[in-house]
Design an enzyme around this catalytic site. Structure first.
Site, PDB file in Angstrom:
ATOM      1  CB  SER A  16      -7.772   3.412   3.035  1.00  0.00           C
ATOM      2  OG  SER A  16      -6.849   3.078   4.272  1.00  0.00           O
ATOM      3  CE  LYS A  34      -3.831   2.342   2.635  1.00  0.00           C
ATOM      4  NZ  LYS A  34      -4.051   2.359   3.691  1.00  0.00           N
ATOM      5  CB  SER A  54      -8.158   1.240   6.151  1.00  0.00           C
ATOM      6  OG  SER A  54      -8.631   1.895   6.535  1.00  0.00           O
TER       7      SER A  54
END
Lengths: 470, 97
Positions: free
Chosen positions: A149, A74, A173
């Site tokens: 997210s 990420k 997330s």
């Protein structure tokens, strides 16, 4: 492929790390236009890592538990020399001068950092629609969100463009996108994995957290990245068990709690699938009992006060002075700060900075911020009490499966409320995970959440693995 | 809790954030709605409850030996600076000569 098939294949010389890395880079590049999961593929450094693994094997050395395993990261986790944007315009060209501890540990274990994945800007969002580089599409249903997210990291694993990935989980997330994309997502105990090199959103809640296509692979990855790090004073000193070695399928007699406060809101096919998962766990020999977590209804409010307060402080560092983009029309220093931040941040990040600044401001601090921290104590006590009588808690991850792109963007409060089942575990700092438990009639994946007491990842993995292998 | 435009502008100033007039309008609307939900917290009794600032914080874990170790080089630290020179970050002038 699973981690063990890759490490075995390398050992048997069925393929080389360079071959599989080259294939993975090609495949990810070809697939990416469908989902926009990847922001960058690190061709050069990935092939260099693969070459190192091949050299070690040729020299007869143990190349490590993640040898040749491609890892998607990420874009809020720092990778030395590889652009890290946090999904934000303000860091559009940022090249980190150092790597996160988790990245160093993966590379030392022979893992291949394949590239960086899309996410909500600074990890703020539940749908991956808040990225400055465009939304991610769910590989299972391209007109739907992958969750957020960490949407890009979930999508990359679901799409098979990486074997495993790292996301970050502050209020759900990792678990929620894992649930939406039909993969395994694990939020470990707070402090289990060093946060050094994770760009801070809400420091008392942030975790680096793995995604994988199986419980076993997620456990293997967590074991590599977990453990004390002198560079993160909140990282835990507790010894890291060999998680994968404890996946023996034996869950007979485990007591599982089902919180009434969670199930009362669960409706439709999501609720049906969770109820079915609970019956399956009973068939495996688990004992099911109803429990109560009475402070649950206040969790969303407490979370969005604490998280935004911490964010407003953490994001003060993005001011155009030391890194990131600087607004061009900057007469005075004050204008430089205000314009840089006004132009560099997206709408949701600005909203959370404003909210956090407000709840910390004179006259509101006690009514919002301190009150929320007291509620956090109550939520944590609920769990402590529950774990006196049960081994684990099982619950939904999200009230609904993946929704359509654009469906919820205009109502931030509705988006926040969808985090209700994941936020409570985050506030208490307990380990929790999402494991796939079936699809709706439209083919949309649903995740079962398993929550355990602090540092009981081994038990959580054993239960999740037994359920997955049922 | 409803917010006024003046309150939004005051908070934006505290946060060093320039907002367009449209953004101020959106903040009044969205933040007002969110704060209304936050007001729910007043329902729950927290008398005598300690605020929780950190999870599982252990002093013994938090300290490491105070020994010198390598830090970023000046060049690495400046490598992402929008403007730098002579080994420093450069910003607009803050003091008049």
């Amino acid at each position: 492929m699973s981690i063990s098939r890759i490490t075995t294949g390398l050992k048997n010389k069925s393929f080389s790390a360079t071959e599989i890395t080259r294939q993975a880079l090609d495949f990810a590049g070809r697939e990416n236009p469908k989902t926009n999961a990847w922001l960058l593929l690190a061709h050069e450094s990935a092939l260099a890592s693969a070459a190192r693994v091949d050299e070690q094997i040729a020299a007869g050395h143990d190349p490590g538990p993640l040898a040749g395993v491609t890892v998607a990261v990420k874009d809020v986790i720092l990778t030395k020399g590889i652009r890290t944007t946090c999904g934000s315009k303000i860091l559009g060209e940022f090249i980190p001068p150092y790597s996160a501890t988790a990245i160093d540990r993966i590379e030392a274990a022979g893992g291949i950092i394949l590239g960086k994945t899309n996410c909500d800007e600074f990890a703020m969002g539940s749908s991956n629609e808040n990225s400055a580089f465009g939304p991610v599409r769910n590989p299972v249903a391209l007109d739907r969100v992958p969750g957020g997210s960490s949407g890009g990291s979930a999508a990359a694993v679901a799409q098979n463009t990486a074997i495993v990935s790292l996301g970050s989980d502050t209020g759900g997330s990792v678990r929620q996108p894992a649930s939406f994309c039909g993969v395994v997502g694990v939020t470990p105990t707070y402090g289990r994995v060093s946060r050094y090199g994770l760009v801070a959103y809400a420091s008392s809640l942030d975790h680096i957290a793995p995604f994988a296509r199986s419980v076993r692979d997620a456990a293997t990855l967590l074991e590599v990245i977990a453990g004390r790090d002198p560079l993160d004073s909140t990282s835990a000193g507790a010894a890291v068990p060999n998680y994968a070695a404890h996946l023996d399928g034996n869950v007979r007699g485990l007591k599982l709690g089902v919180p009434v406060e969670y199930m009362k809101h669960a409706t439709g096919e999501t609720a049906d699938l969770i109820h079915k998962a609970i019956r399956d766990l009973e068939d495996l020999g688990c004992e099911i009992r109803e429990i109560s977590l009475p402070a649950t209804d206040y969790a969303v409010a407490a979370y969005y006060i604490i998280a935004t307060a911490e964010a407003s402080s953490n994001l003060a560092r993005f001011d155009g002075a030391r890194y990131g983009t600087r607004a061009t029309e900057s007469g005075t220093l004050g204008e430089m700060y205000r314009n840089t931040r006004g132009q560099g941040f997206g709408a949701e990040v600005k909203r959370r900075i404003m909210l956090g600044t407000y709840v910390l401001s004179h006259g509101y601090y006690d009514a919002y911020y301190v009150k929320a921290q007291k509620v956090r104590t109550l939520i944590t006590r609920d769990f402590t009490r529950a774990f006196e009588s049960v081994d684990a808690i099982v619950a939904p991850v999200s009230p609904f499966p993946a929704f359509k792109l654009g469906e919820k963007v205009n109502d931030p409060m509705e988006m926040y409320l969808s985090d209700i089942y994941t936020i409570t575990g985050s506030l208490a700092g307990i380990p929790c995970m999402s494991v796939p438990c079936g699809n709706t009639s439209e083919g949309l994946p649903v995740g079962l959440q398993i929550l355990c007491n602090h540092f009981q990842e081994s038990k959580m993995f054993r239960l999740a693995d037994a359920y997955e292998q049922r | 809790m409803k917010l006024t435009e003046a309150q939004v502008e005051y908070v934006a100033k505290l946060a060093n954030l320039s907002l367009t007039p449209e953004e101020v309008g959106e903040m009044v609307h969205h933040l007002g709605g969110i704060l209304e939900h936050m007001d729910k917290l007043s329902e729950i009794n927290t008398d005598g409850i300690e605020p929780m600032r950190q999870v599982l914080y252990n002093d013994a874990d938090s300290l490491r030996p105070d020994v010198e170790r390598e830090s970023l080089t000046n060049e690495a630290a400046l490598s992402n600076a929008p403007v730098s020179g002579n080994g420093y970050f450069k910003v607009p002038r803050v003091i008049e000569r």
